[in-house]
Write an enzyme that holds these catalytic residues in place. Sequence first.
Site, PDB file in Angstrom:
ATOM      1  N   ASN A 104     -22.996  -8.925  30.889  1.00 35.68           N
ATOM      2  CA  ASN A 104     -21.495  -8.380  31.131  1.00 35.68           C
ATOM      3  C   ASN A 104     -20.663  -9.347  31.752  1.00 35.68           C
ATOM      4  OD1 ASN A 104     -24.037  -6.138  31.150  1.00 35.68           O
ATOM      5  ND2 ASN A 104     -24.123  -6.258  33.093  1.00 35.68           N
ATOM      6  N   VAL A 105     -19.943  -8.549  31.114  1.00 36.23           N
ATOM      7  CA  VAL A 105     -17.783  -9.105  30.997  1.00 36.23           C
ATOM      8  C   VAL A 105     -17.343  -8.604  32.524  1.00 36.23           C
ATOM      9  CG1 VAL A 105     -18.030 -10.011  28.661  1.00 36.23           C
ATOM     10  CG2 VAL A 105     -17.475  -7.606  29.825  1.00 36.23           C
ATOM     11  N   ASP A 106     -17.921  -7.515  33.510  1.00 32.71           N
ATOM     12  CA  ASP A 106     -17.480  -6.493  34.185  1.00 32.71           C
ATOM     13  C   ASP A 106     -17.101  -8.030  35.693  1.00 32.71           C
ATOM     14  OD1 ASP A 106     -20.536  -6.917  35.773  1.00 32.71           O
ATOM     15  OD2 ASP A 106     -19.993  -4.876  34.585  1.00 32.71           O
ATOM     16  N   HIS A 121     -21.639 -14.187  28.016  1.00 28.60           N
ATOM     17  CA  HIS A 121     -20.446 -13.038  27.137  1.00 28.60           C
ATOM     18  C   HIS A 121     -19.515 -12.868  27.462  1.00 28.60           C
ATOM     19  CE1 HIS A 121     -24.336 -10.917  24.566  1.00 28.60           C
ATOM     20  NE2 HIS A 121     -24.048 -12.505  24.097  1.00 28.60           N
ATOM     21  N   CYS A 129      -5.296 -18.597  25.780  1.00 27.07           N
ATOM     22  CA  CYS A 129      -4.198 -18.839  24.687  1.00 27.07           C
ATOM     23  C   CYS A 129      -5.734 -18.552  23.438  1.00 27.07           C
ATOM     24  CB  CYS A 129      -3.689 -20.076  24.513  1.00 27.07           C
ATOM     25  SG  CYS A 129      -2.652 -20.424  23.420  1.00 27.07           S
ATOM     26  N   GLY A 189     -31.918  -3.775  32.453  1.00 19.71           N
ATOM     27  CA  GLY A 189     -30.585  -3.051  32.076  1.00 19.71           C
ATOM     28  C   GLY A 189     -30.067  -3.424  30.649  1.00 19.71           C
ATOM     29  N   ASN A 215     -36.054  -0.805  33.595  1.00 18.68           N
ATOM     30  CA  ASN A 215     -35.232  -0.120  31.975  1.00 18.68           C
ATOM     31  C   ASN A 215     -35.452   1.408  32.015  1.00 18.68           C
ATOM     32  OD1 ASN A 215     -33.991   0.743  29.791  1.00 18.68           O
ATOM     33  ND2 ASN A 215     -32.955  -1.188  29.667  1.00 18.68           N
ATOM     34  N   PRO A 216     -34.719   2.226  31.827  1.00 23.81           N
ATOM     35  CA  PRO A 216     -35.620   3.826  31.878  1.00 23.81           C
ATOM     36  C   PRO A 216     -36.226   3.889  30.875  1.00 23.81           C
ATOM     37  CG  PRO A 216     -33.164   3.624  32.579  1.00 23.81           C
ATOM     38  CD  PRO A 216     -33.316   2.379  32.307  1.00 23.81           C
TER      39      PRO A 216
HETATM   40  C1  BJW Z   1     -30.410   1.061  32.407  1.00 21.58           C
HETATM   41  C2  BJW Z   1     -29.397   2.452  33.456  1.00 21.58           C
HETATM   42  C3  BJW Z   1     -30.145   1.921  34.000  1.00 21.58           C
HETATM   43  C4  BJW Z   1     -29.154   2.384  30.986  1.00 21.58           C
HETATM   44  N1  BJW Z   1     -31.111   0.968  34.784  1.00 21.58           N
HETATM   45  N2  BJW Z   1     -31.368   0.116  32.465  1.00 21.58           N
HETATM   46  C5  BJW Z   1     -30.337 -13.467  13.936  1.00 21.58           C
HETATM   47  C6  BJW Z   1     -30.613 -11.599  13.596  1.00 21.58           C
HETATM   48  C7  BJW Z   1     -28.939 -10.966  13.317  1.00 21.58           C
HETATM   49  C8  BJW Z   1     -28.787 -10.883  13.845  1.00 21.58           C
HETATM   50  C9  BJW Z   1     -28.086 -12.500  15.070  1.00 21.58           C
HETATM   51  C10 BJW Z   1     -28.765 -12.977  14.620  1.00 21.58           C
HETATM   52  N3  BJW Z   1     -28.211 -14.522  15.691  1.00 21.58           N
HETATM   53  C11 BJW Z   1     -26.977 -13.363  15.941  1.00 21.58           C
HETATM   54  C12 BJW Z   1     -26.648 -12.754  15.121  1.00 21.58           C
HETATM   55  C13 BJW Z   1     -25.475 -11.372  15.043  1.00 21.58           C
HETATM   56  C14 BJW Z   1     -25.389 -10.698  16.412  1.00 21.58           C
HETATM   57  C15 BJW Z   1     -26.543 -10.309  16.859  1.00 21.58           C
HETATM   58  O1  BJW Z   1     -27.513 -10.306  17.665  1.00 21.58           O
HETATM   59  N4  BJW Z   1     -26.753  -9.308  16.099  1.00 21.58           N
HETATM   60  C16 BJW Z   1     -27.280  -8.333  16.776  1.00 21.58           C
HETATM   61  C17 BJW Z   1     -27.078  -6.420  16.731  1.00 21.58           C
HETATM   62  C18 BJW Z   1     -28.406  -7.835  15.440  1.00 21.58           C
HETATM   63  N5  BJW Z   1     -25.074 -12.104  17.226  1.00 21.58           N
HETATM   64  C19 BJW Z   1     -23.376 -12.522  17.860  1.00 21.58           C
HETATM   65  O2  BJW Z   1     -22.687 -12.597  16.775  1.00 21.58           O
HETATM   66  C20 BJW Z   1     -23.106 -13.425  18.967  1.00 21.58           C
HETATM   67  N6  BJW Z   1     -23.859 -14.753  17.898  1.00 21.58           N
HETATM   68  C21 BJW Z   1     -24.127 -15.515  18.105  1.00 21.58           C
HETATM   69  O3  BJW Z   1     -25.070 -15.885  17.845  1.00 21.58           O
HETATM   70  O4  BJW Z   1     -23.631 -16.468  17.512  1.00 21.58           O
HETATM   71  C22 BJW Z   1     -23.970 -17.242  16.841  1.00 21.58           C
HETATM   72  C23 BJW Z   1     -24.711 -16.758  14.845  1.00 21.58           C
HETATM   73  C24 BJW Z   1     -23.594 -16.145  14.571  1.00 21.58           C
HETATM   74  C25 BJW Z   1     -23.608 -15.259  13.295  1.00 21.58           C
HETATM   75  C26 BJW Z   1     -24.216 -15.121  12.979  1.00 21.58           C
HETATM   76  C27 BJW Z   1     -25.349 -15.719  13.303  1.00 21.58           C
HETATM   77  C28 BJW Z   1     -25.341 -16.891  14.019  1.00 21.58           C
HETATM   78  C29 BJW Z   1     -22.695 -12.742  19.884  1.00 21.58           C
HETATM   79  C30 BJW Z   1     -22.865 -11.876  20.348  1.00 21.58           C
HETATM   80  C31 BJW Z   1     -21.494 -11.198  21.137  1.00 21.58           C
HETATM   81  C32 BJW Z   1     -22.343 -10.137  22.097  1.00 21.58           C
HETATM   82  N7  BJW Z   1     -20.989  -9.281  22.313  1.00 21.58           N
HETATM   83  C33 BJW Z   1     -20.977  -7.993  23.442  1.00 21.58           C
HETATM   84  C34 BJW Z   1     -19.455  -7.778  23.391  1.00 21.58           C
HETATM   85  C35 BJW Z   1     -19.420  -8.106  24.579  1.00 21.58           C
HETATM   86  C36 BJW Z   1     -17.429  -8.562  25.173  1.00 21.58           C
HETATM   87  C37 BJW Z   1     -17.412  -7.059  25.218  1.00 21.58           C
HETATM   88  O5  BJW Z   1     -17.680  -7.053  26.319  1.00 21.58           O
HETATM   89  O6  BJW Z   1     -16.792  -6.248  25.108  1.00 21.58           O
HETATM   90  O7  BJW Z   1     -21.540  -8.690  24.575  1.00 21.58           O
HETATM   91  S1  BJW Z   1     -21.801  -6.780  21.785  1.00 21.58           S
HETATM   92  C38 BJW Z   1     -22.622  -6.126  23.749  1.00 21.58           C
HETATM   93  O8  BJW Z   1     -23.649  -5.932  23.552  1.00 21.58           O
HETATM   94  C39 BJW Z   1     -22.414  -6.641  24.604  1.00 21.58           C
HETATM   95  C40 BJW Z   1     -23.462  -6.951  25.746  1.00 21.58           C
HETATM   96  O9  BJW Z   1     -23.051  -8.149  26.194  1.00 21.58           O
HETATM   97  C41 BJW Z   1     -24.536  -7.616  24.313  1.00 21.58           C
HETATM   98  C42 BJW Z   1     -25.912  -6.527  24.772  1.00 21.58           C
HETATM   99  O10 BJW Z   1     -25.218  -5.265  25.031  1.00 21.58           O
HETATM  100  P1  BJW Z   1     -26.625  -4.773  26.611  1.00 21.58           P
HETATM  101  O11 BJW Z   1     -26.361  -5.337  27.267  1.00 21.58           O
HETATM  102  O12 BJW Z   1     -28.376  -5.137  26.158  1.00 21.58           O
HETATM  103  O13 BJW Z   1     -26.424  -3.546  26.428  1.00 21.58           O
HETATM  104  P2  BJW Z   1     -26.520  -2.214  25.885  1.00 21.58           P
HETATM  105  O14 BJW Z   1     -26.077  -0.784  26.144  1.00 21.58           O
HETATM  106  O15 BJW Z   1     -27.240  -2.643  24.608  1.00 21.58           O
HETATM  107  O16 BJW Z   1     -27.999  -1.621  26.862  1.00 21.58           O
HETATM  108  C43 BJW Z   1     -28.147  -1.012  28.148  1.00 21.58           C
HETATM  109  C44 BJW Z   1     -29.494  -1.157  28.714  1.00 21.58           C
HETATM  110  O17 BJW Z   1     -29.647  -0.457  29.285  1.00 21.58           O
HETATM  111  C45 BJW Z   1     -30.189   0.394  27.370  1.00 21.58           C
HETATM  112  O18 BJW Z   1     -31.297  -0.239  27.201  1.00 21.58           O
HETATM  113  C46 BJW Z   1     -30.462   1.765  28.554  1.00 21.58           C
HETATM  114  O19 BJW Z   1     -31.847   1.993  28.289  1.00 21.58           O
HETATM  115  C47 BJW Z   1     -30.961   0.728  30.037  1.00 21.58           C
HETATM  116  N8  BJW Z   1     -29.812   1.296  31.098  1.00 21.58           N
HETATM  117  N9  BJW Z   1     -29.070   2.867  32.776  1.00 21.58           N
HETATM  118  C48 BJW Z   1     -31.455  -0.070  34.479  1.00 21.58           C
HETATM  119  N10 BJW Z   1     -29.270   2.441  35.165  1.00 21.58           N
END
Ligand code: BJW
Length: 247
Positions: A104-106, A121, A129, A189, A215-216
């Site tokens: 999280n970035v919050d 992240h 810059c 989460g 996680n739900p």
């Molecule tokens: C609850 C709840 C409650 C609800 N209690 N739980 C290998 C294979 C395929 C692709 C790739 C790979 N390696 C890299 C990639 C590309 C890509 C990737 O992974 N893509 C996938 C989508 C397939 N990764 C990248 O590009 C990363 N870089 C990298 O690997 O560099 C090297 C490289 C590059 C390119 C190719 C290969 C290698 C960088 C990833 C950056 C992610 N950025 C973001 C935005 C950040 C800035 C911003 O906030 O604006 O990060 S995207 C977004 O997703 C954000 C989050 O941190 C991240 C994860 O999301 P998170 O936290 O899991 O949230 P949700 O919404 O998905 O899930 C919420 C969960 O909570 C749910 O399960 C709910 O059920 C649950 N929940 N209420 C508890 N009350």
Amino acid sequence: MEANSIPTELSEILKKARRVVAITGAGISAESGVPTFRGKDGLWKSFRAEDLATPWAFERDPALVWKWYDWRRGLIAKARPNAGHLALAEMEKRYPEFTLITQNVDGLHRKAGSHKVIEIHGNLWRVRCTAEEKIFYLEDVPLPEIPPHCSCGALVRPDVVWFGESLNPMLIQESQRALATCDLLFVVGTSGIVQPVASFPAIAKQSGAYIVEINPEPTPISAIASISLKGKSGEILPELLKTQSIQ
Ligand code: BJW
């Protein structure tokens, strides 16, 4: 889930653990009113990640990207840490070694009182810059200028990790070290699909750690979790804390 319904095996693990890691994702902040990314009310339902959260999107239309981030900064500015954030901050005090890796970035974990936080992240309040190695903090909401510029005249960008960008290698190393030596891992989460963090639990699994997922919904991590606690982190984490008086 109430403290008296926690399985005995888990309460024993919670009491005996010494080296503990927690990985958190957007779900932990959901109860603070911060939208998640995926799921029915997630940000990616209304916005396209490739238009807003990639370096190419920023190159194409920095004002659009900044408007989105400014809107999110406005939401987050009003958000307060919830019981889940506070429980993790308390665990940091109770366990001899405790590392929190958040996607999280919050900034809500630090607001809750956690000190050892790896913001893998980035952070929404920090900007950098695009021309120089200069990092600073922008706390105004809304921003007086969109897109904002550095004193050198170049654009500044949010200091967050977008799709297609590499994560800070030092933070990855620090995370991997903690994961490879922990005896207990919480995964809270997160949908467990964004790499490389999605592969972090496997490191802990390989070194024999007990993995508690909160996680739900089921996720790809559920398959390797020792136990999956279905529900909200703001309810479950405080209950776990109640059973966790360290021996
Ligand atoms: C609850 C709840 C409650 C609800 N209690 N739980 C290998 C294979 C395929 C692709 C790739 C790979 N390696 C890299 C990639 C590309 C890509 C990737 O992974 N893509 C996938 C989508 C397939 N990764 C990248 O590009 C990363 N870089 C990298 O690997 O560099 C090297 C490289 C590059 C390119 C190719 C290969 C290698 C960088 C990833 C950056 C992610 N950025 C973001 C935005 C950040 C800035 C911003 O906030 O604006 O990060 S995207 C977004 O997703 C954000 C989050 O941190 C991240 C994860 O999301 P998170 O936290 O899991 O949230 P949700 O919404 O998905 O899930 C919420 C969960 O909570 C749910 O399960 C709910 O059920 C649950 N929940 N209420 C508890 N009350």
